[in-house]
Design an enzyme around this catalytic site. Structure first.
Site, PDB file in Angstrom:
ATOM      1  N   ASP A  19       0.831  -1.204   0.000  1.00 22.67           N
ATOM      2  CA  ASP A  19       0.000   0.000   0.000  1.00 22.67           C
ATOM      3  C   ASP A  19       0.863   1.251   0.000  1.00 22.67           C
ATOM      4  O   ASP A  19       1.755   1.411   0.835  1.00 22.67           O
ATOM      5  CB  ASP A  19      -0.897   0.018   1.250  1.00 22.67           C
ATOM      6  CG  ASP A  19      -1.808   1.233   1.272  1.00 22.67           C
ATOM      7  OD1 ASP A  19      -2.890   1.174   0.660  1.00 22.67           O
ATOM      8  OD2 ASP A  19      -1.439   2.253   1.894  1.00 22.67           O
ATOM      9  N   LYS A  45      -2.751   6.142  -4.222  1.00 21.22           N
ATOM     10  CA  LYS A  45      -3.877   7.036  -3.932  1.00 21.22           C
ATOM     11  C   LYS A  45      -3.752   8.392  -4.615  1.00 21.22           C
ATOM     12  O   LYS A  45      -2.652   8.938  -4.773  1.00 21.22           O
ATOM     13  CB  LYS A  45      -3.990   7.254  -2.407  1.00 21.22           C
ATOM     14  CG  LYS A  45      -4.038   5.962  -1.611  1.00 21.22           C
ATOM     15  CD  LYS A  45      -4.106   6.209  -0.115  1.00 21.22           C
ATOM     16  CE  LYS A  45      -3.952   4.918   0.671  1.00 21.22           C
ATOM     17  NZ  LYS A  45      -2.558   4.462   0.730  1.00 21.22           N
ATOM     18  N   TYR A  65       2.723  10.237   0.043  1.00 20.27           N
ATOM     19  CA  TYR A  65       3.798   9.742   0.914  1.00 20.27           C
ATOM     20  C   TYR A  65       5.173  10.114   0.376  1.00 20.27           C
ATOM     21  O   TYR A  65       6.166  10.016   1.083  1.00 20.27           O
ATOM     22  CB  TYR A  65       3.723   8.216   1.060  1.00 20.27           C
ATOM     23  CG  TYR A  65       2.436   7.682   1.625  1.00 20.27           C
ATOM     24  CD1 TYR A  65       1.497   8.515   2.235  1.00 20.27           C
ATOM     25  CD2 TYR A  65       2.134   6.323   1.541  1.00 20.27           C
ATOM     26  CE1 TYR A  65       0.305   8.010   2.742  1.00 20.27           C
ATOM     27  CE2 TYR A  65       0.947   5.815   2.056  1.00 20.27           C
ATOM     28  CZ  TYR A  65       0.034   6.653   2.643  1.00 20.27           C
ATOM     29  OH  TYR A  65      -1.144   6.150   3.140  1.00 20.27           O
ATOM     30  N   HIS A 106      -7.714   9.672  -1.744  1.00 21.80           N
ATOM     31  CA  HIS A 106      -7.085   9.693  -0.423  1.00 21.80           C
ATOM     32  C   HIS A 106      -7.964  10.351   0.640  1.00 21.80           C
ATOM     33  O   HIS A 106      -8.095   9.847   1.753  1.00 21.80           O
ATOM     34  CB  HIS A 106      -5.745  10.425  -0.525  1.00 21.80           C
ATOM     35  CG  HIS A 106      -4.748   9.975   0.488  1.00 21.80           C
ATOM     36  ND1 HIS A 106      -3.396   9.903   0.231  1.00 21.80           N
ATOM     37  CD2 HIS A 106      -4.888   9.575   1.773  1.00 21.80           C
ATOM     38  CE1 HIS A 106      -2.752   9.464   1.308  1.00 21.80           C
ATOM     39  NE2 HIS A 106      -3.641   9.274   2.258  1.00 21.80           N
TER      40      HIS A 106
END
Length: 312
Positions: free
Chosen positions: A47, A81, A52, A112
């Protein structure tokens, strides 16, 4: 079959592995090795997210694992996402993520958060107004974003689409307008925040739950909570193992985040929790509910009421 190898069927007919490796807040320079090692010891669910800012390393880790010849791309379930500043540029965002990951497609693409932020603001990810508040585009509905995500399915670049951080309120806004029902709703979930209302609603609608932050947070009281420790002793495992296993027993997939090889391996040692174990943990959640003491650890300062019922 080991509990960690459990798979759940999505409303698309595809299967999602119950245990996934989470990559949020994994430090640069560590993610590639973590992903590669995780896949080498049996993880098949990875994931990630554009936000990020480590998709390239995640992709390198996947590439390393594929190069070993022990696993094929179709054996893996990769999630990323759509970030808030790309709600009006869905195709562009997906292409950026695929380029970062070095992949032709992802198995699951999630929205997200159900809000859009200014794509032309003073920061590419977290634009702010002069007063420090988030630069949110109030005129852009998450429903419109979802309609654009639905168009991705015909490109072959995504196998399934879903949402993240959606409360019942937002799902009730989305579903009447959706042509495609989200395959997944990824939410913060643990015994200190069971979110039963959302879990039950999603089950009724055929939307699979994936849990993030399953252990709470660093130093979480979950590790020393008497019912959790009781089940851990009964099973001869750690409280962390109990907390991860709780999600699989609920029918949810769960993301275990670590960059430490030994912990990545330990997180695969899930156990089967029986009715007695689940009832013991339910006493803990019932007590928190009675005291209105549910605890949310991930609540970004967007200045938006997301309609989560379990916010204490």
């Amino acid at each position: 079959m080991a509990v960690a190898d459990t798979r759940f069927k999505l409303n698309t007919g595809a299967e999602i592995p119950a245990l996934g490796l989470g990559t949020w807040q994994s430090a640069p320079g560590e993610v590639e090795k973590a992903v590669s090692h995780a896949i080498s010891v049996g993880y098949r669910h990875i994931d990630g997210a554009f936000c990020y800012q480590n998709e390239e390393e995640v992709g390198k880790g996947i590439k390393d694992a594929l190069a070993s010849g022990k696993v094929k791309r179709e054996d893996l379930f990769v999630t990323t996402k759509l970030w808030c500043t790309y709600h009006s540029r869905v195709q562009e965002a997906l292409d950026l993520s695929l380029k970062n990951l070095g992949l032709d497609y992802v198995d699951l693409y999630l929205m997200h958060w159900p809000l859009a932020m200014n794509p032309n603001g003073n920061h590419p990810l977290f634009p702010k107004h002069e007063d420090g508040s988030r630069d949110i585009v109030q005129s852009h509905s998450h429903v419109q974003t979802w309609k654009n995500m639905e168009k991705l399915l015909s490109t072959g670049k995504v196998k399934a689409i879903g949402v993240s951080n959606y409360s019942v309120r937002y799902l009730e806004q989305l579903l009447p307008e959706a042509t495609v029902v989200p395959a997944v709703n990824q939410i913060e979930n643990h015994p200190s925040l069971p979110q039963q209302e959302i879990v039950d609603f999603c089950k009724k609608k055929g939307i699979h739950i994936t849990a993030y932050s399953p252990l709470g947070s660093t130093g979480s009281p979950l590790f020393t909570a008497e019912p959790i420790v009781e089940v851990a002793k009964r099973k001869g495992v750690s409280p962390a193992t109990v907390l991860l296993s709780w999600h699989v027993a609920r029918g949810s997939s769960v993301l275990a985040k670590s960059v430490t090889p030994s912990r990545i391996e330990d997180n695969r040692n899930l156990v089967q929790l029986d009715e007695n174990d689940m009832a013991t943990i339910a006493k803990y959640t019932d007590d928190l509910a009675a005291r209105k003491a549910f605890q949310r650890f991930v609540y970004p300062p967007f200045g938006v009421d997301f309609g989560f019922p379990d916010k204490s």
